[in-house]
Design an enzyme around this catalytic site. Structure first.
Site, short mmCIF file in Angstrom:
data_model
loop_
_atom_site.label_atom_id
_atom_site.label_comp_id
_atom_site.label_asym_id
_atom_site.label_seq_id
_atom_site.Cartn_x
_atom_site.Cartn_y
_atom_site.Cartn_z
N ALA A 131 0.81 -1.22 0.00
CA ALA A 131 0.00 0.00 0.00
C ALA A 131 0.84 1.27 0.00
CB ALA A 131 -0.95 0.00 1.20
N SER A 133 2.02 4.79 0.56
CA SER A 133 1.33 6.02 0.94
C SER A 133 -0.17 5.99 0.63
CB SER A 133 1.97 7.22 0.20
OG SER A 133 3.29 7.42 0.63
N GLU A 243 0.56 15.22 12.42
CA GLU A 243 1.73 14.35 12.29
C GLU A 243 2.75 14.98 11.35
OE1 GLU A 243 2.92 10.04 10.27
OE2 GLU A 243 0.84 10.42 10.85
#
Length: 380
Positions: A131, A133, A243
Site C-alpha cells: 500500500a 502512501s 503528524e
C-alpha cells in the site's frame, strides 16, 4: 532571530526536556544504536517528568493541556541535544489525538494512565507492504464475529513496533466499501495471533525501532474500536496534518543541529594555514544554511500557532512537511560536504544526522504526495 510564540512555562518545559535528554538519553547513543532500539526505562523516566501525554485530562494522569508548542519543544530538544531513537514523537504527536479525542470513558480509564506514565508505549499501524502512501489500498481486514473483531493481515514500517504495548491498527471492516470501510482497532501486546516480525534493517535511525507486525486470526473485543466503525479513513485524514507538522519540527531542529556542528568544525579544522570557515565558499555556505533555517523556523512557528488555533489546513501542513524536509536534506548534505572525508565517518555525528534525515522526505506521506495534495487544493 528571537522566537515570539513561547511563554515562560514553555521555556521551563524546554529546560526540563533538555536536561532529560542530556542526562538520560545522550549517554546511551552508542548502546541504543547497536541494539536497534531504546530501553523501556527511559520511557518511565520521561513519564515521571511529565514529558508524555500532557494533553491527557487530569483525571487520567495528564495535565489537560492541549498546546502543540509543548510538542514542538520536545521534538526540538530531541534533535538539538543529539538524542537518538526514543519514539516520543509517535506517542505525543501521532497517537495522542486518537486516544484523547476518540476514545470512550472505559477506554480512557484502561489506556491513558499508562500512556502518560510511560508504562504503555504506543504505535499506529497504517503502512502495508503493498500500500505505501495509499491508505485506500490497505488489505488488513477485521471481521466482526459477535462481540469480537477477527483481524488478519500484515503491516510494515511501524515505528515503535518492537516496544509497543498498544497498536492502533487501520483495517478494513467492510472490504467492499473501499476507503469508506476502514476502521481503527486497538490490538494489545499478548493478544494471541499478534506477532512482531523482524526489526527492519534501515539506512538510518538505527536505534528507532521499526518493525513488521502480523495479525493471524487476532481476536479483540469490539470495545477496542476507536471512533465509529468504517470511519477510520476520515479519522486518519483528520490527524495526519498534525503528524506532518511534527515531521517539519524535526526537520528544522535537525538542520539547526547540523549547522551548529558544522560551524564549530569550520572554526576548528585547519587547511592551508587557516580555519576552513575562513574560505569564502565555506563562509557563504554557512551563511546560506543559517538564513534558510531562520526562514524555515519563521514559517513553521506560524504553522504551530495555526494548529493551536484549529486553523492549520491539510495543504498547509503538507507544504510545511514537504518544504522543510527538502531544505533539511539540502542543509544536511552540504554540512556533511563541509566536513570533508570526516563527514563520511560514522564516528562523526554529522554522518548519523545525514543518514537519519533521509527518511523525512518519505514517511508521513512522500513529498511527491504532499505536492499533489497542495496541487489538488488549488483545483488542479
Amino acid at each position: 532571530m528571537r522566537r515570539k510564540i513561547f511563554d515562560a512555562e514553555h521555556e521551563q518545559f524546554r529546560e526540563t526536556a533538555r536536561t532529560f535528554f542530556e542526562k538520560e538519553c545522550v549517554p546511551h547513543t552508542d548502546e541504543w544504536e547497536k541494539a536497534g532500539k531504546t530501553s523501556r526505562e527511559v520511557w518511565l523516566k520521561a513519564g515521571e517528568l511529565g514529558l508524555l501525554g500532557w494533553d491527557v485530562p487530569e483525571e487520567y494522569g495528564g495535565a489537560g493541556i492541549s498546546d502543540f508548542r509543548f510538542n514542538a519543544i520536545l521534538d526540538e530538544e530531541y534533535w538539538l541535544t543529539g538524542t537518538v531513537g526514543v519514539g516520543f514523537g509517535v506517542q505525543n504527536d501521532i497517537v495522542a489525538p486518537y486516544l484523547v479525542d476518540l476514545t470512550t470513558e472505559e477506554q480512557k480509564r484502561r489506556w491513558l494512565p499508562g500512556f502518560v506514565s510511560g508504562e504503555i508505549i504506543t504505535a499506529i499501524a497504517m503502512s502495508e507492504p503493498g500500500a505505501g502512501s495509499d491508505l485506500r489500498a490497505i488489505r488488513t481486514t477485521a471481521q466482526r464475529q459477535g462481540d469480537e473483531y477477527v483481524i488478519n493481515g500484515s503491516k510494515t514500517f511501524i515505528s515503535n513496533g518492537l516496544l509497543a504495548d498498544l497498536v492502533i491498527v487501520a483495517c478494513k471492516t467492510d472490504p467492499s466499501a473501499g476507503h469508506r470501510g476502514v476502521s481503527l482497532i486497538v490490538v494489545e501486546t499478548g493478544t494471541p495471533g499478534f506477532t512482531r516480525g523482524r526489526k527492519l534493517d534501515k539506512i538510518g535511525q538505527h536505534s528507532a525501532d521499526t518493525a513488521e507486525l502480523h495479525f493471524e486470526n487476532v481476536r479483540v473485543p469490539v470495545e477496542n474500536l476507536i471512533g465509529e466503525e468504517n470511519r477510520g479513513f476520515y479519522l486518519l485524514m483528520r490527524n495526519l496534518p498534525k503528524e506532518r507538522l511534527g515531521i517539519a519540527v524535526h526537520a528544522v531542529a535537525s538542520s539547526r543541529r547540523a549547522f551548529h556542528l558544522t560551524l564549530a568544525y569550520a572554526r576548528e579544522r585547519q587547511a592551508f594555514g587557516q580555519p576552513i570557515g575562513k574560505f569564502q565558499v565555506n563562509r557563504h555556505a554557512l551563511a546560506e544554511m543559517r538564513t534558510k533555517i531562520e526562514v524555515m523556523q519563521t514559517y513553521l512557528d506560524q504553522c504551530i500557532v495555526a494548529v493551536n488555533a484549529g486553523e492549520l489546513t491539510a495543504e498547509e501542513a503538507a507544504g510545511a512537511k514537504w518544504w522543510t524536509t527538502e531544505t533539511q536534506w539540502e542543509i544536511l548534505d552540504r554540512a556533511l560536504q563541509l566536513h570533508g572525508g570526516y563527514g563520511y565517518m560514522n564516528e562523526y555525528e554529522i554522518a548519523r544526522l545525514w543518514r537519519d534525515s533521509r527518511v523525512q522526505r518519505v514517511y508521513g506521506g512522500t513529498n511527491e504526495i504532499m505536492k499533489d495534495l497542495i496541487g489538488r487544493s488549488m483545483g488542479l
